[in-house]
Design a protein around this motif. Sequence first.
Motif, PDB file in Angstrom:
ATOM      1  N   ILE A 288      10.059 -15.957   0.390  1.00 23.14           N
ATOM      2  CA  ILE A 288       9.600 -15.886   1.774  1.00 23.14           C
ATOM      3  C   ILE A 288       9.474 -17.309   2.321  1.00 23.14           C
ATOM      4  O   ILE A 288       8.972 -18.198   1.639  1.00 23.14           O
ATOM      5  N   ILE A 289       9.947 -17.466   3.549  1.00 25.18           N
ATOM      6  CA  ILE A 289       9.884 -18.759   4.233  1.00 25.18           C
ATOM      7  C   ILE A 289       9.179 -18.523   5.558  1.00 25.18           C
ATOM      8  O   ILE A 289       9.370 -17.471   6.170  1.00 25.18           O
ATOM      9  N   THR A 290       8.378 -19.478   6.000  1.00 23.97           N
ATOM     10  CA  THR A 290       7.910 -19.392   7.381  1.00 23.97           C
ATOM     11  C   THR A 290       8.367 -20.630   8.139  1.00 23.97           C
ATOM     12  O   THR A 290       8.542 -21.711   7.574  1.00 23.97           O
ATOM     13  N   LEU A 291       8.573 -20.409   9.432  1.00 18.51           N
ATOM     14  CA  LEU A 291       9.097 -21.453  10.303  1.00 18.51           C
ATOM     15  C   LEU A 291       8.256 -21.479  11.570  1.00 18.51           C
ATOM     16  O   LEU A 291       7.984 -20.419  12.156  1.00 18.51           O
ATOM     17  N   ARG A 292       7.824 -22.665  11.981  1.00 21.84           N
ATOM     18  CA  ARG A 292       7.081 -22.777  13.236  1.00 21.84           C
ATOM     19  C   ARG A 292       8.035 -23.263  14.320  1.00 21.84           C
ATOM     20  O   ARG A 292       8.577 -24.358  14.247  1.00 21.84           O
ATOM     21  N   ALA A 293       8.229 -22.413  15.320  1.00 20.77           N
ATOM     22  CA  ALA A 293       9.271 -22.662  16.320  1.00 20.77           C
ATOM     23  C   ALA A 293       8.776 -23.518  17.487  1.00 20.77           C
ATOM     24  O   ALA A 293       9.554 -23.888  18.356  1.00 20.77           O
ATOM     25  N   GLY A 294       7.485 -23.806  17.541  1.00 17.39           N
ATOM     26  CA  GLY A 294       6.958 -24.654  18.619  1.00 17.39           C
ATOM     27  C   GLY A 294       6.156 -23.865  19.639  1.00 17.39           C
ATOM     28  O   GLY A 294       5.187 -24.361  20.191  1.00 17.39           O
ATOM     29  N   SER A 295       6.594 -22.650  19.909  1.00 13.78           N
ATOM     30  CA  SER A 295       5.854 -21.782  20.825  1.00 13.78           C
ATOM     31  C   SER A 295       6.277 -20.340  20.541  1.00 13.78           C
ATOM     32  O   SER A 295       7.297 -20.104  19.882  1.00 13.78           O
ATOM     33  N   ARG A 296       5.488 -19.421  21.061  1.00 17.63           N
ATOM     34  CA  ARG A 296       5.821 -18.007  20.904  1.00 17.63           C
ATOM     35  C   ARG A 296       7.182 -17.707  21.556  1.00 17.63           C
ATOM     36  O   ARG A 296       8.018 -16.983  21.008  1.00 17.63           O
ATOM     37  N   ALA A 297       7.421 -18.302  22.733  1.00 13.25           N
ATOM     38  CA  ALA A 297       8.694 -18.069  23.440  1.00 13.25           C
ATOM     39  C   ALA A 297       9.876 -18.573  22.612  1.00 13.25           C
ATOM     40  O   ALA A 297      10.910 -17.897  22.519  1.00 13.25           O
ATOM     41  N   ASN A 298       9.702 -19.746  22.027  1.00 11.49           N
ATOM     42  CA  ASN A 298      10.773 -20.270  21.166  1.00 11.49           C
ATOM     43  C   ASN A 298      11.016 -19.373  19.964  1.00 11.49           C
ATOM     44  O   ASN A 298      12.167 -19.164  19.554  1.00 11.49           O
ATOM     45  N   ALA A 299       9.926 -18.858  19.384  1.00 12.03           N
ATOM     46  CA  ALA A 299      10.054 -17.987  18.211  1.00 12.03           C
ATOM     47  C   ALA A 299      10.827 -16.729  18.586  1.00 12.03           C
ATOM     48  O   ALA A 299      11.771 -16.326  17.885  1.00 12.03           O
ATOM     49  N   PHE A 300      10.470 -16.118  19.710  1.00  6.37           N
ATOM     50  CA  PHE A 300      11.165 -14.903  20.154  1.00  6.37           C
ATOM     51  C   PHE A 300      12.636 -15.213  20.466  1.00  6.37           C
ATOM     52  O   PHE A 300      13.530 -14.441  20.104  1.00  6.37           O
ATOM     53  N   ALA A 301      12.879 -16.350  21.142  1.00  7.80           N
ATOM     54  CA  ALA A 301      14.259 -16.711  21.512  1.00  7.80           C
ATOM     55  C   ALA A 301      15.114 -16.881  20.263  1.00  7.80           C
ATOM     56  O   ALA A 301      16.242 -16.378  20.189  1.00  7.80           O
ATOM     57  N   LEU A 302      14.553 -17.571  19.277  1.00  7.88           N
ATOM     58  CA  LEU A 302      15.300 -17.796  18.040  1.00  7.88           C
ATOM     59  C   LEU A 302      15.582 -16.459  17.333  1.00  7.88           C
ATOM     60  O   LEU A 302      16.715 -16.179  16.930  1.00  7.88           O
ATOM     61  N   MET A 303      14.550 -15.624  17.221  1.00  6.18           N
ATOM     62  CA  MET A 303      14.731 -14.341  16.532  1.00  6.18           C
ATOM     63  C   MET A 303      15.763 -13.469  17.248  1.00  6.18           C
ATOM     64  O   MET A 303      16.605 -12.829  16.606  1.00  6.18           O
ATOM     65  N   ASN A 304      15.707 -13.478  18.585  1.00  6.66           N
ATOM     66  CA  ASN A 304      16.636 -12.630  19.347  1.00  6.66           C
ATOM     67  C   ASN A 304      18.081 -13.090  19.234  1.00  6.66           C
ATOM     68  O   ASN A 304      18.993 -12.315  19.511  1.00  6.66           O
ATOM     69  N   ARG A 305      18.285 -14.336  18.845  1.00  7.13           N
ATOM     70  CA  ARG A 305      19.658 -14.843  18.729  1.00  7.13           C
ATOM     71  C   ARG A 305      20.228 -14.710  17.325  1.00  7.13           C
ATOM     72  O   ARG A 305      21.394 -15.007  17.105  1.00  7.13           O
ATOM     73  N   LEU A 306      19.395 -14.307  16.379  1.00  5.03           N
ATOM     74  CA  LEU A 306      19.910 -14.097  15.022  1.00  5.03           C
ATOM     75  C   LEU A 306      20.838 -12.886  15.033  1.00  5.03           C
ATOM     76  O   LEU A 306      20.535 -11.873  15.660  1.00  5.03           O
ATOM     77  N   ARG A 307      21.970 -13.011  14.366  1.00  2.61           N
ATOM     78  CA  ARG A 307      22.938 -11.907  14.382  1.00  2.61           C
ATOM     79  C   ARG A 307      22.938 -11.142  13.061  1.00  2.61           C
ATOM     80  O   ARG A 307      23.071  -9.923  13.047  1.00  2.61           O
ATOM     81  N   LEU A 308      22.826 -11.895  11.958  1.00  4.88           N
ATOM     82  CA  LEU A 308      22.832 -11.260  10.632  1.00  4.88           C
ATOM     83  C   LEU A 308      21.446 -10.784  10.245  1.00  4.88           C
ATOM     84  O   LEU A 308      21.264  -9.706   9.702  1.00  4.88           O
ATOM     85  N   VAL A 309      20.489 -11.658  10.508  1.00  4.55           N
ATOM     86  CA  VAL A 309      19.112 -11.402  10.085  1.00  4.55           C
ATOM     87  C   VAL A 309      18.503 -10.343  10.989  1.00  4.55           C
ATOM     88  O   VAL A 309      18.605 -10.432  12.216  1.00  4.55           O
TER      89      VAL A 309
END
Length: 377
Positions: A288-309
């Motif tokens: 398990i890895i955790t990543l801090r994206a800087g803000s909630r919006a950044n976290a959602f944006a990053l997750m929404n752009r994942l294609r495989l994951v």
Amino acid sequence: MKFSTQLLQGKPPFEPTGATLPPIYQVSAFAHESAEQLENVFANKAPGFAYTRLQNPTILAFEQRIAQLEGGAGAVACASGMAAVASVLLGFLSQGDELIACAGLFGGTLELLGHLERFGIHTRFAKQMNLEQVLALLTDRTKLIFTEYISNPALEVADLEGLAELAARRGILLAVDSTTATPALVRPLALGAHLVVHSSSKYITGNGSAISGVVVALRLRELQTLRQGIWHSMGACLAPQNAWLAYIGLETLALRMERAAANAAALAQALRKTYGPQRVNYPGVGAIITLRAGSRANAFALMNRLRLVKIATNIGDVRTLAIHPASTIYREANAAQKQAAGVFDDLIRVSVGLEDAENLIADFQQAAGEASNGNGL
Ligand SMILES: *Cc1c(COP(=O)(O)O)cnc(C)c1O
């Protein structure tokens, strides 16, 4: 015998045909030749089965395999990991008792501990599960130390030897939720713990196909307290079909943990390059890895752009999964609890699966590349 060999050497109990796997005894009740015989089965004076809520050969096969791998006297299988956690807490604690638990606990367990306050069972939380911090929280009422070995999602690694020494000195129980580590990485009973809990829905079953849980006890004394205690009346029994899925999952556990952990190490290294080392948490053990994206919006944006994951609330799947814990698993937690559990608003948890690491890294890189357009990530 080494661990991977041991995984494949278990023989299903009560299996006279030579079948290499236990059959799925999909049945509710077991008939007996006489009333006396059923009386003896009920009284544990004769071996055998009465009713699947209490015991079933397929469930027993899973219990015996996991108990053997963890080095325990026996195990009690449950409907889910939460049922296993509840069986331990309700089985060994009474009104007026206290327990010490890690602040970074799994959200479901944290919620359950909140409910237990209503029954007069009080939890004191330690930020880190080491000898000094836990010692400072001990009182005359402390009956149990409950910790995750690698906490989910804070990824704090508990000092099991220190905690075991403390528990032995005070004559209290040490229970370890070892879901994120599994017996492939650590065997807490050998380090002095009395009880090990697993959500076998995760790495043990291993493919995200079924919910199950299990408690392994080091000694017969605790095993009997568990089985004859509140578990016996709670009705949170494991379904035979799900016991079978956990049983076959166990056979490939070592190989899967090795692959998942190697993938996690490779992905963590790549993420550290992209985001900087302070934003990426990987304790060097587990998957398990955790990543801090800087803000909630950044976290959602990053997750929404994942294609495989995939975006899903699970860990220990063959597939890599990502989640934003603050808005999901920790919805019910207050700000202080989230802070103590390391659940920040910009935190993404990634449960790394068995894909090719190159593809996972590329997926995060493309997502970060796109996410940086306009999000400053
Ligand atoms: C998932 C999980 C649980 C709960 O298990 P379920 O099978 O979902 O009920 C408990 N502890 C940890 C660490 C978990 O990850």
